[in-house]
Scaffold this motif. Structure first.
Motif, PDB file in Angstrom:
ATOM      1  N   ILE A 481       3.134   0.235  -8.671  1.00  0.00           N
ATOM      2  CA  ILE A 481       2.590  -0.834  -9.064  1.00  0.00           C
ATOM      3  C   ILE A 481       2.313   0.308 -10.267  1.00  0.00           C
ATOM      4  O   ILE A 481       2.131   0.249 -11.755  1.00  0.00           O
ATOM      5  N   GLY A 774      -4.563   1.829  -5.895  1.00  0.00           N
ATOM      6  CA  GLY A 774      -4.514   0.942  -6.855  1.00  0.00           C
ATOM      7  C   GLY A 774      -5.316   1.883  -8.062  1.00  0.00           C
ATOM      8  O   GLY A 774      -4.488   1.922  -8.752  1.00  0.00           O
ATOM      9  N   THR A 819      -5.160  -4.628  -6.447  1.00  0.00           N
ATOM     10  CA  THR A 819      -4.491  -3.966  -5.406  1.00  0.00           C
ATOM     11  C   THR A 819      -5.242  -4.149  -4.425  1.00  0.00           C
ATOM     12  O   THR A 819      -5.152  -4.456  -3.148  1.00  0.00           O
TER      13      THR A 819
END
Length: 844
Positions: A481, A774, A819
């Motif tokens: 990510i 996230g 996320t």
């Protein structure tokens, strides 16, 4: 052979039961391969069409161009060509449109002869193509016809002459649409240029001589033999092959950038491959241990899962190649305003095979890293509930695979750009980013273990504990990510820098009106007109045209024979437009020497000031002699100072600056720079100036800046379209990692349900974990992008680094929300079903 067949059958039987899990691994590489294949296929088609249409791009076999008419030496040289010939005179000027009572800045091209010899200038009506060459009339771009609602028979005034409109054409021949964005093209016959009286001393005119040679005459060889001789008269030769190279090189830069975006999408997919296989191998530890208990060697167990990964990887690569072949059809539409010709799209098999080969190589290498751990799975794992850590000895095979990944990326970038430094720094930056993200993940896990808040809320504690307990996703998700966020945010930062750099040119007190081609007897009247409208005179200066004849005690001809000279050709042969004044302008700064004082006596030496770029190109220093030819009169000068000019400032700037007392009596024209409060004032002012002085060109800089802004918006749209591959790939990486991790979270969630945790608590525990993952990943990714953006701005584009935080905030928020939503959606099955049903389905 029987053993090999057994391993294949085992791989098939085991893999078909887990096809859902491995499908997400396969999907992680599809978009990366699609991006590479689409971009390379488009470039292959573009290069092929440029090769095929090379002559049509130039319109002739050979063209000689210069900023003044060909001299005796040039004409004698051109007479030796066995060829048909045409001439063209081109300049930027104002055109008055009586029907609309408005003036328009245009690119006027006076054509004489049958040019173009290749391709065709398509007009409406068709007969206008030949009519304007013989009769007094113009053909204009179709966009200009539509803008002012003009029709055939309406008139257009160019200078002092009025021309009837004979027709229109779609686009100026042998030029891309982008070239006419700033000024639409108008064609007239070459014999009618004199009647306009637009060519005056100081006019910015370009003279072109087109030739269609007789075969088998070698135009390239002729150009090689004659180019040096013609450069002495500041004439440049261009052949079909050179135009082909120029166009190819121009689009290779765009293709190079798009290839980097495609490579990043592929890398994100490979991260998804590595993370998916890592988690998949964890789920297969019990099965592998059982195989080992039955006598299977670690190498054979490794081969079973390698067969699965290679088979599905091949399927994913093939699907990606097919998708890329489809997407390439969209790129010509996106780039239509920038292409010099219509691209005939067809399947590019070399690009497809290259994408398949590269995809298989890189995805296999990334998949090997987690798969290699299978070799060390002990049969004792059947008796242990958790995965024991591997020994601390360095695995030479894993080290070799890691080196292979770095080397393959470096070689690919080297071949892509042709520059070792680009490949090295890109791979270095990527490696550092991986290291930073992995290090942050390790630091977070260590910190939470050491300083875990045991007195906090139960739900929050469980969510925090998920970041470091066995089967955690912290390393995997932070790297995947975080890198995706860094790439996307960097694209937004660079795009914003380019757009704001253009916007800044029209900010505050920057001028937006530029008048040039003013004769000396017109300047006082124009100053009066300008000040009468309340517009300030921001710059007003004379311009004297001259040519360089020698420097540092040697003549220009002598220097041209010297193969060791450092002076560059563009500086040697350019026509010098100098001015004279005794002060520094607002956009100038003396960085070396002393600004020259006014010349008090004709016997005094002449000291000049040079722009730093020109001084560097000429390889001259303070005190060096430079001799200029001023209308046949030699002018010996000495360099007194070197100036740095702020090129972002929208003001007139000069490479050579004389003091007063030298050039006042020389032939000259003037420029005037001002600022109007709005577009309406500019239009009214321009109309008054053009009616009074048709030879004066009024350049509306605000229109130019708006056109540049529109071009950059189109470019940013292309970049965002290609960045979409990275975005979607990143989402798939995230989705695959989270869905596969579900099989590791089942037991923990079921145990929590069994001991009395409510559905709401399970949801909040999962939401806490994914919100933290996230947020941390996006935060580190944004920090990496800020550093990358700074390096690109300062060292690649040489721009002042400023950050527009809104797009960054949007990217950060979107990554965190995606996320969180995927994580919560992922846990719905555990929450909504009884623990026993979940255990039977997922574990039993």
């Amino acid at each position: 052979m029987n053993r090999f067949a057994f391993l294949l059958r085992t791989a098939w039987r085991d893999g078909r039961r887990n096809i859902g899990k491995l499908f997400l691994f396969m999907s992680s590489i599809i978009l990366g391969i699609a991006a590479l294949v689409a971009i390379n296929s488009f470039n292959d088609n573009l290069t092929r069409d440029i090769d095929r249409e090379a002559a049509a791009l130039l319109g002739a076999d050979l063209v000689v161009t210069g900023s003044r008419p060909a001299g005796p030496l040039t004409l004698a040289t051109l007479d030796s060509l066995p060829a048909e010939r045409s001439t063209e005179v081109e300049l930027l000027s104002m055109a008055f449109i009586p029907k609309a009572n408005e003036s328009q800045f245009v690119r006027l091209r006076a054509l004489e002869g049958d040019f173009p010899y290749y391709g065709e200038l398509v007009t409406d009506p068709p007969e206008a193509n030949m009519l304007f060459r013989k009769e007094k009339g113009v053909i204009i771009e179709k966009g200009l016809m539509l803008q002012y609602e003009l029709q055939v028979g309406d008139s257009l005034r160019l200078g002092t002459s009025v021309f009837p409109i004979l027709g229109s054409f779609e686009n100026a021949f042998a030029s891309a649409a982008i070239s006419s964005t700033f000024a639409p093209t108008v064609y007239i016959g070459g014999s009618h240029m004199d009647s306009t009286r637009l060519i005056q001393p100081g006019s910015l005119v370009n003279y072109s001589y087109y030739f269609k040679v007789q075969q088998p005459f070698d135009a390239d060889q002729w150009e090689e033999e004659k180019s040096t001789r013609l450069r002495t008269e500041s004439m440049r030769i261009e052949t079909v092959s050179e135009r082909q190279e120029d166009v190819t090189e121009a689009f290779s830069q765009l293709n190079y950038f798009l290839n980097l975006v495609g490579l990043v999408a592929l890398l994100l997919g490979c991260i998804g491959v590595a993370s998916s296989i890592f988690i998949y191998v964890k789920t297969k530890i019990p099965s592998i241990a059982i195989f080992r208990c039955l006598g299977m060697k670690g190498r054979e167990a490794f081969l079973i899962y390698l067969f699965q990964v290679l088979a599905l990887g091949l399927v994913g690569v093939l699907i990606g190649a097919g998708l890329g072949a489809f997407v390439q059809m969209l790129l010509p539409e996106l780039l239509s305003d920038f292409l010099p010709l219509t691209i005939n799209m067809q399947i590019s098999w070399p690009s497809i095979f290259q994408g398949i080969g590269l995809g298989l190589l890189i995805t296999s290498l990334f998949a090997l890293l987690p798969l290699l751990a299978i070799r060390k799975v002990s049969p004792l794992r059947t008796l242990r509930a958790t995965l024991e850590e591997s020994g601390k000895r360095i695995d030479l095979v894993q080290a070799a695979v890691s080196a292979g990944i770095v080397l393959s990326l470096f070689v690919f970038l080297w071949l892509l750009t042709g520059e070792v430094e680009v490949g090295f720094f890109f791979v270095l930056g990527l490696t550092i980013s991986f290291a930073v993200l992995f290090g942050v993940a390790q630091l977070i896990m260590w910190f939470l273990k050491k300083y875990f808040p045991r007195q906090w809320n139960f739900v929050f504690r469980q969510g925090l504990a998920n970041l470091f307990r066995p089967n955690n996703q912290t390393r995997t998700l932070l790297v995947s990510i975080g890198l995706g966020t860094a790439v996307l945010t960097t694209l937004f930062i660079v795009q914003g820098l380019l757009l704001r750099n253009v916007e800044a040119m029209d900010a505050g007190e920057q001028p937006n009106v530029f008048l040039f081609g003013i004769e000396s007897n017109q300047i006082d009247t124009l100053i009066s007109i300008t000040e009468g409208r309340g517009m300030p005179i921001m710059q007003q200066m004379p311009i004297v045209t001259m040519r360089l004849e020698g420097w540092q005690g040697r003549s220009k001809a002598d220097w041209l024979q010297d193969t060791t000279r450092k002076a560059r050709n563009w500086a040697i042969h350019r026509e010098t437009r100098a001015t004279y004044r005794d002060y520094l302008d607002a956009n100038e700064e003396v960085i070396e020497g002393e600004f020259p004082h006014p010349r008090e006596s004709p016997e005094d030496s002449i000291f000049i000031s040079l722009a730093d770029a020109f001084a560097e190109a000429m390889a001259v220093e303070i005190g060096d002699e430079m001799v200029f030819d001023l209308q046949g009169v030699p002018l010996t000068t000495y360099v007194r100072s070197i100036r740095k000019i702020d090129n972002a400032n929208m003001r007139a700037r000069f490479l050579v600056l004389f003091p007063s007392g030298v050039l006042e009596g020389a032939p000259q024209f003037h420029v005037l720079v001002s600022k109007a409060p709005d577009r309406e004032m500019i239009a009214s002012y321009r109309g008054e100036v053009v009616k009074a002085f048709p030879n004066v060109s009024v350049l509306d800089l605000s229109t130019i800046l708006q056109s540049v802004n529109e071009i950059l918006n189109k470019i940013s749209y292309i970049l965002q379209f290609m960045a979409l591959f990275s975005i979607v790939t990143g989402i798939i990486v995230l989705l695959s990692s989270l869905l596969l991790s579900k099989y590791q979270r089942i037991k923990e969630s079921v145990l929590l349900r069994t001991i009395g945790a409510s559905r709401r608590q399970i949801r909040w525990i999962n939401a806490t974990e994914y919100l933290l993952l996230g947020g941390l990943a996006a935060l580190v990714g944004v920090m990496i992008s800020l550093i990358a953006g700074f390096l690109i701005a300062r060292f690649q584009f040489e721009l002042d680094y400023t950050v527009k935080w809104l797009p960054i905030l949007i990217v950060f928020t979107a990554v965190v929300l995606i996320t969180l939503l995927i994580g919560v959606f992922n846990s719905r099955e555990v929450v909504n079903k009884p623990p026993l049903a979940v255990l039977r389905k997922e574990v039993g």
